[in-house]
Design a protein around this motif. Structure first.
Motif, PDB file in Angstrom:
ATOM      1  N   ARG A 154       0.808  -1.209   0.000  1.00 52.93           N
ATOM      2  CA  ARG A 154       0.000   0.000   0.000  1.00 52.93           C
ATOM      3  C   ARG A 154       0.845   1.264   0.000  1.00 52.93           C
ATOM      4  NH1 ARG A 154      -4.372  -2.098   4.518  1.00 52.93           N
ATOM      5  NH2 ARG A 154      -5.808  -3.126   3.074  1.00 52.93           N
ATOM      6  N   ALA A 155       2.065   1.177   0.542  1.00 49.88           N
ATOM      7  CA  ALA A 155       2.928   2.360   0.640  1.00 49.88           C
ATOM      8  C   ALA A 155       3.565   2.745  -0.694  1.00 49.88           C
ATOM      9  CB  ALA A 155       4.027   2.126   1.675  1.00 49.88           C
ATOM     10  N   VAL A 156       3.516   1.854  -1.687  1.00 54.42           N
ATOM     11  CA  VAL A 156       4.092   2.185  -2.997  1.00 54.42           C
ATOM     12  C   VAL A 156       3.303   3.342  -3.602  1.00 54.42           C
ATOM     13  CG1 VAL A 156       4.571   1.352  -5.325  1.00 54.42           C
ATOM     14  CG2 VAL A 156       4.886  -0.163  -3.365  1.00 54.42           C
ATOM     15  N   PRO A 157       3.948   4.462  -3.894  1.00 53.05           N
ATOM     16  CA  PRO A 157       3.215   5.634  -4.395  1.00 53.05           C
ATOM     17  C   PRO A 157       2.822   5.464  -5.860  1.00 53.05           C
ATOM     18  CG  PRO A 157       5.561   6.089  -4.410  1.00 53.05           C
ATOM     19  CD  PRO A 157       5.392   4.727  -3.771  1.00 53.05           C
ATOM     20  N   PRO A 158       1.820   6.211  -6.321  1.00 51.94           N
ATOM     21  CA  PRO A 158       1.519   6.216  -7.760  1.00 51.94           C
ATOM     22  C   PRO A 158       2.676   6.880  -8.509  1.00 51.94           C
ATOM     23  CG  PRO A 158       0.224   7.874  -6.603  1.00 51.94           C
ATOM     24  CD  PRO A 158       0.913   7.075  -5.549  1.00 51.94           C
ATOM     25  N   ILE A 159       3.207   6.170  -9.486  1.00 54.81           N
ATOM     26  CA  ILE A 159       4.409   6.629 -10.183  1.00 54.81           C
ATOM     27  C   ILE A 159       4.021   7.086 -11.585  1.00 54.81           C
ATOM     28  CG2 ILE A 159       6.724   6.003 -10.966  1.00 54.81           C
ATOM     29  CD1 ILE A 159       6.699   3.835  -8.784  1.00 54.81           C
ATOM     30  N   ARG A 160       4.245   8.378 -11.820  1.00 58.89           N
ATOM     31  CA  ARG A 160       3.924   8.951 -13.117  1.00 58.89           C
ATOM     32  C   ARG A 160       5.165   8.916 -13.998  1.00 58.89           C
ATOM     33  NH1 ARG A 160       1.070  11.083  -9.077  1.00 58.89           N
ATOM     34  NH2 ARG A 160      -1.188  11.394  -9.406  1.00 58.89           N
ATOM     35  N   GLY A 161       5.259   9.800 -14.947  1.00 54.45           N
ATOM     36  CA  GLY A 161       6.422   9.830 -15.826  1.00 54.45           C
ATOM     37  C   GLY A 161       6.090   9.537 -17.269  1.00 54.45           C
ATOM     38  N   LYS A 162       4.917   8.946 -17.513  1.00 56.09           N
ATOM     39  CA  LYS A 162       4.460   8.671 -18.868  1.00 56.09           C
ATOM     40  C   LYS A 162       2.976   8.967 -18.933  1.00 56.09           C
ATOM     41  CE  LYS A 162       7.881   5.158 -20.151  1.00 56.09           C
ATOM     42  NZ  LYS A 162       8.084   3.783 -20.669  1.00 56.09           N
ATOM     43  N   GLY A 163       2.454   9.028 -20.148  1.00 55.09           N
ATOM     44  CA  GLY A 163       1.044   9.293 -20.314  1.00 55.09           C
ATOM     45  C   GLY A 163       0.189   8.166 -19.771  1.00 55.09           C
ATOM     46  N   GLY A 164      -1.069   8.454 -19.529  1.00 57.02           N
ATOM     47  CA  GLY A 164      -1.973   7.442 -19.004  1.00 57.02           C
ATOM     48  C   GLY A 164      -1.977   7.416 -17.487  1.00 57.02           C
ATOM     49  N   GLN A 165      -2.561   6.349 -16.967  1.00 59.27           N
ATOM     50  CA  GLN A 165      -2.666   6.203 -15.521  1.00 59.27           C
ATOM     51  C   GLN A 165      -1.284   5.941 -14.899  1.00 59.27           C
ATOM     52  OE1 GLN A 165      -5.370   6.521 -13.537  1.00 59.27           O
ATOM     53  NE2 GLN A 165      -6.555   7.140 -15.337  1.00 59.27           N
ATOM     54  N   PRO A 166      -1.028   6.529 -13.724  1.00 59.42           N
ATOM     55  CA  PRO A 166       0.251   6.243 -13.044  1.00 59.42           C
ATOM     56  C   PRO A 166       0.315   4.796 -12.584  1.00 59.42           C
ATOM     57  CG  PRO A 166      -1.214   7.495 -11.611  1.00 59.42           C
ATOM     58  CD  PRO A 166      -1.867   7.461 -12.951  1.00 59.42           C
ATOM     59  N   LEU A 167       1.518   4.242 -12.566  1.00 63.16           N
ATOM     60  CA  LEU A 167       1.709   2.880 -12.079  1.00 63.16           C
ATOM     61  C   LEU A 167       1.578   2.865 -10.563  1.00 63.16           C
ATOM     62  CD1 LEU A 167       4.745   1.638 -14.198  1.00 63.16           C
ATOM     63  CD2 LEU A 167       2.349   0.996 -14.443  1.00 63.16           C
ATOM     64  N   ARG A 168       0.965   1.836 -10.025  1.00 56.23           N
ATOM     65  CA  ARG A 168       0.797   1.745  -8.577  1.00 56.23           C
ATOM     66  C   ARG A 168       1.268   0.392  -8.035  1.00 56.23           C
ATOM     67  NH1 ARG A 168      -2.052   4.736  -4.616  1.00 56.23           N
ATOM     68  NH2 ARG A 168      -1.026   4.093  -2.677  1.00 56.23           N
ATOM     69  N   ARG A 169       0.991  -0.675  -8.758  1.00 50.18           N
ATOM     70  CA  ARG A 169       1.342  -2.000  -8.247  1.00 50.18           C
ATOM     71  C   ARG A 169       2.219  -2.757  -9.241  1.00 50.18           C
ATOM     72  NH1 ARG A 169      -0.566  -0.189  -3.593  1.00 50.18           N
ATOM     73  NH2 ARG A 169      -2.830  -0.005  -3.532  1.00 50.18           N
ATOM     74  N   PRO A 170       3.141  -3.583  -8.729  1.00 48.85           N
ATOM     75  CA  PRO A 170       3.882  -4.472  -9.625  1.00 48.85           C
ATOM     76  C   PRO A 170       2.987  -5.628 -10.061  1.00 48.85           C
ATOM     77  CG  PRO A 170       4.453  -4.936  -7.354  1.00 48.85           C
ATOM     78  CD  PRO A 170       3.540  -3.728  -7.327  1.00 48.85           C
ATOM     79  N   LYS A 171       3.408  -6.347 -11.066  1.00 42.86           N
ATOM     80  CA  LYS A 171       2.628  -7.499 -11.521  1.00 42.86           C
ATOM     81  C   LYS A 171       2.892  -8.730 -10.664  1.00 42.86           C
ATOM     82  CE  LYS A 171       2.582  -5.886 -16.331  1.00 42.86           C
ATOM     83  NZ  LYS A 171       2.987  -6.201 -17.730  1.00 42.86           N
ATOM     84  N   ARG A 172       4.130  -8.860 -10.176  1.00 44.18           N
ATOM     85  CA  ARG A 172       4.492 -10.009  -9.351  1.00 44.18           C
ATOM     86  C   ARG A 172       5.257  -9.515  -8.120  1.00 44.18           C
ATOM     87  NH1 ARG A 172       5.514 -11.407 -14.552  1.00 44.18           N
ATOM     88  NH2 ARG A 172       7.729 -10.934 -14.387  1.00 44.18           N
TER      89      ARG A 172
END
Length: 277
Positions: free
Chosen positions: A172-190
């Motif tokens: 839950r502490a992983v912040p939303p990571i921007r840097g590219k267009g679209g939705q920010p990344l929040r969770r890893p896949k694995r």
């Protein structure tokens, strides 16, 4: 360029222009009272140098050499406290993560978690009797990193807290990571973890985040193959503990030590941004 050093191989260095250009806009605005009888406020750019000096050397606040121009230890302590309350270091960390994503440095496909124990010499909040240190008072650093070992988040708990209790808070502490267009990344896949995080209820909760857990199971022989992915988090913890202030906890206040942890993560991110793999 941001590592600060003192005697015995540690020479103080300035905060580079590139890093300062990112820090300066995040600092809270302080109204200057031109006719105030108090002495002039220390230049904001000198304070990060002092904080990095304390982080790197582990020197007590009261022994911070004023001849280096960093101001007194109490001044740096107050700026660290105020900056932490204003979220400066957290926002700087998130900014660097976004720049890494824009540069294609980050690998969001998987993440790894682990923890490390350190002794708390003065007690305080987020400490407890550590079973790994004969019941002496200590704290735990809990860290989650992406596939290349870049810290995404780190938390602080008492030394008596089990690793598995911090698995969900770390995700839950992983912040939303921007840097590219679209939705920010929040969770890893694995998500990779060792046997200390083996618990079915936590696996189910991880899946609710749309993350696939890869956690070694207790009671099985070593050689699960997860070490191929997990070694990066152990390397990140080793880098954090290269900062002497994070090897032993001297702060009674947990928010001050947490600020040092976030600062250490920020330094690692900045170095990786300047020197990509």
């Amino acid at each position: 360029m941001i590592a600060t050093e003192t005697r015995g191989g540690h020479k103080p260095r300035e905060v580079g222009d590139g890093l300062w250009e990112r820090i300066e806009p995040l600092l809270p605005v302080i109204e200057r009272r031109l006719r105030s009888p108090v002495r002039r406020r220390l230049d904001d750019r000198r304070v990060p140098c002092g904080l990095l000096f304390v982080l790197s050397t582990g020197i007590p606040w009261r022994y911070l050499p004023q001849e280096l121009g960093f101001g007194s230890g109490m001044t740096c302590w107050r700026r660290l406290r105020d900056g932490n309350e204003a979220g400066v270091r957290q926002r700087l960390h998130e900014m660097l993560l976004a720049e890494q994503r824009a540069a294609g440095i980050r690998d969001p496909s998987r993440a790894s978690v682990d923890s490390s124990h350190l002794r708390a010499m003065k007690g305080g909040a987020a400490t407890g009797p550590a079973p790994v240190d004969r019941g002496k008072t200590g704290s735990n650093h809990h860290v989650i990193v992406e596939a290349h070992g870049i810290p995404l988040a780190a938390t602080l708990t008492g030394g008596n807290r089990n690793d598995v209790t911090q698995l969900i808070p770390l995700v839950r502490a992983v912040p939303p990571i921007r840097g590219k267009g679209g939705q920010p990344l929040r969770r890893p896949k694995r998500l990779h973890a060792d046997r200390g995080y083996d618990h079915e209820s936590h696996r189910d909760q991880i899946r609710r985040f749309e993350v696939t857990p890869h956690i070694a199971r207790r009671g099985t022989e070593h050689g699960s193959g997860l070490g191929v992915y997990r070694w990066v988090v152990e390397g990140a913890i080793a880098l954090l503990h290269w900062f002497r202030r994070l090897r032993i906890r001297w702060e009674v206040r947990d928010d001050i030590h947490q600020a040092f942890i976030t600062l250490g993560c920020t330094v690692i991110c900045w170095r990786r941004l300047r020197t990509p793999l």
